[in-house]
Design a protein around this motif. Structure first.
Motif, PDB file in Angstrom:
ATOM      1  N   TYR A   1       0.824  -1.202   0.000  1.00 50.00           N
ATOM      2  CA  TYR A   1       0.000   0.000   0.000  1.00 50.00           C
ATOM      3  C   TYR A   1       0.860   1.255   0.000  1.00 50.00           C
ATOM      4  O   TYR A   1       0.502   2.254  -0.618  1.00 50.00           O
ATOM      5  CB  TYR A   1      -0.939  -0.024   1.205  1.00 50.00           C
ATOM      6  CG  TYR A   1      -2.125   0.864   1.033  1.00 50.00           C
ATOM      7  CD1 TYR A   1      -3.121   0.557   0.121  1.00 50.00           C
ATOM      8  CD2 TYR A   1      -2.256   2.027   1.770  1.00 50.00           C
ATOM      9  CE1 TYR A   1      -4.213   1.364  -0.047  1.00 50.00           C
ATOM     10  CE2 TYR A   1      -3.347   2.844   1.613  1.00 50.00           C
ATOM     11  CZ  TYR A   1      -4.324   2.513   0.696  1.00 50.00           C
ATOM     12  OH  TYR A   1      -5.391   3.326   0.525  1.00 50.00           O
TER      13      TYR A   1
ATOM     14  N   THR B   1      -0.120  12.164   5.217  1.00 46.39           N
ATOM     15  CA  THR B   1      -1.086  11.562   4.296  1.00 46.39           C
ATOM     16  C   THR B   1      -0.852  10.061   4.179  1.00 46.39           C
ATOM     17  O   THR B   1      -1.802   9.270   4.188  1.00 46.39           O
ATOM     18  CB  THR B   1      -1.002  12.226   2.916  1.00 46.39           C
ATOM     19  OG1 THR B   1      -1.188  13.633   3.072  1.00 46.39           O
ATOM     20  CG2 THR B   1      -2.048  11.686   1.975  1.00 46.39           C
ATOM     21  N   LEU B   2       0.405   9.648   4.073  1.00 40.15           N
ATOM     22  CA  LEU B   2       0.707   8.219   3.997  1.00 40.15           C
ATOM     23  C   LEU B   2       0.305   7.493   5.275  1.00 40.15           C
ATOM     24  O   LEU B   2      -0.243   6.388   5.220  1.00 40.15           O
ATOM     25  CB  LEU B   2       2.185   7.997   3.707  1.00 40.15           C
ATOM     26  CG  LEU B   2       2.645   8.301   2.293  1.00 40.15           C
ATOM     27  CD1 LEU B   2       4.149   8.111   2.169  1.00 40.15           C
ATOM     28  CD2 LEU B   2       1.938   7.428   1.292  1.00 40.15           C
TER      29      LEU B   2
ATOM     30  N   TRP C   1       1.068   4.466  -2.958  1.00 41.68           N
ATOM     31  CA  TRP C   1       1.088   5.908  -2.741  1.00 41.68           C
ATOM     32  C   TRP C   1       2.440   6.536  -3.068  1.00 41.68           C
ATOM     33  O   TRP C   1       2.622   7.755  -2.897  1.00 41.68           O
ATOM     34  CB  TRP C   1       0.704   6.218  -1.294  1.00 41.68           C
ATOM     35  CG  TRP C   1      -0.765   6.106  -1.099  1.00 41.68           C
ATOM     36  CD1 TRP C   1      -1.454   4.990  -0.728  1.00 41.68           C
ATOM     37  CD2 TRP C   1      -1.722   7.123  -1.318  1.00 41.68           C
ATOM     38  NE1 TRP C   1      -2.795   5.271  -0.695  1.00 41.68           N
ATOM     39  CE2 TRP C   1      -2.993   6.569  -1.053  1.00 41.68           C
ATOM     40  CE3 TRP C   1      -1.642   8.458  -1.710  1.00 41.68           C
ATOM     41  CZ2 TRP C   1      -4.151   7.309  -1.159  1.00 41.68           C
ATOM     42  CZ3 TRP C   1      -2.803   9.179  -1.810  1.00 41.68           C
ATOM     43  CH2 TRP C   1      -4.040   8.607  -1.543  1.00 41.68           C
TER      44      TRP C   1
ATOM     45  N   PHE D   1       2.174   9.414  -5.588  1.00 41.35           N
ATOM     46  CA  PHE D   1       1.701  10.651  -4.958  1.00 41.35           C
ATOM     47  C   PHE D   1       2.846  11.354  -4.246  1.00 41.35           C
ATOM     48  O   PHE D   1       3.023  12.566  -4.387  1.00 41.35           O
ATOM     49  CB  PHE D   1       0.576  10.325  -3.972  1.00 41.35           C
ATOM     50  CG  PHE D   1       0.265  11.428  -3.006  1.00 41.35           C
ATOM     51  CD1 PHE D   1      -0.480  12.523  -3.395  1.00 41.35           C
ATOM     52  CD2 PHE D   1       0.723  11.366  -1.698  1.00 41.35           C
ATOM     53  CE1 PHE D   1      -0.763  13.542  -2.505  1.00 41.35           C
ATOM     54  CE2 PHE D   1       0.450  12.372  -0.806  1.00 41.35           C
ATOM     55  CZ  PHE D   1      -0.297  13.462  -1.200  1.00 41.35           C
TER      56      PHE D   1
ATOM     57  N   ASN E   1      -3.530   7.138   5.325  1.00 37.62           N
ATOM     58  CA  ASN E   1      -4.006   6.178   4.334  1.00 37.62           C
ATOM     59  C   ASN E   1      -3.619   4.740   4.670  1.00 37.62           C
ATOM     60  O   ASN E   1      -4.388   3.820   4.403  1.00 37.62           O
ATOM     61  CB  ASN E   1      -3.507   6.553   2.943  1.00 37.62           C
ATOM     62  CG  ASN E   1      -4.260   7.737   2.395  1.00 37.62           C
ATOM     63  OD1 ASN E   1      -5.468   7.850   2.568  1.00 37.62           O
ATOM     64  ND2 ASN E   1      -3.554   8.630   1.746  1.00 37.62           N
TER      65      ASN E   1
END
Length: 134
Positions: free
Chosen positions: A5, A61-62, A9, A12, A65
């Motif tokens: 996962y 953000t990581l 990302w 991004f 998420n």
């Protein structure tokens, strides 16, 4: 599974870091080089501090998420390896609705997930407020 996962990302993160690097004022780096700073000193004392806000956004953000991942962990692993690929969100769903019928434990896991994500969200909100006040 979590590592996969993070790789999802990675694009991004690369786009955000590249945009932060492109928006950086190059004259500061040139001035440091003219004053005799090594490339490592330019990176650690100029580039990294100027890139720090972008890195914080990417990192937060990581974290958010990765903590709230559900769909990939629930769908991708085959039956035999599902217990090894378990995360909080999948466990919350499994105990609440997936045959466990223990909504109390599912609610407790949801609160735990909230407590884990909340500090990252607070950091993000504070950063955005500081940027807006500038």
């Amino acid at each position: 599974m979590i590592l996969a996962y993070v790789w999802i990302w990675a694009g991004f993160a690369m786009v955000m870091i590249a945009s932060g690097l492109s928006a950086m004022d190059r004259s500061l780096q040139e001035a440091a080089r003219t004053d005799g700073a090594s490339e490592w000193q330019v990176f650690t004392r100029i580039t990294a501090p100027l890139l720090a806000p972008v890195l914080v956004v990417v990192f937060v953000t990581l974290i958010i998420n990765v903590l709230k991942i559900f769909d990939l962990v629930y769908v991708i692993p085959p039956g035999a390896s599902k217990p090894a690929a378990n995360v909080i969100a999948v466990e919350m769903w499994t105990v609440s609705f997936g045959g466990g019928s223990n909504q109390g434990l599912g609610s407790a896991l949801a609160i735990l997930l909230l407590v884990l994500v909340l500090p990252s969200m607070i950091i993000n909100v504070r950063r955005f407020r500081e940027e807006r006040s500038r």
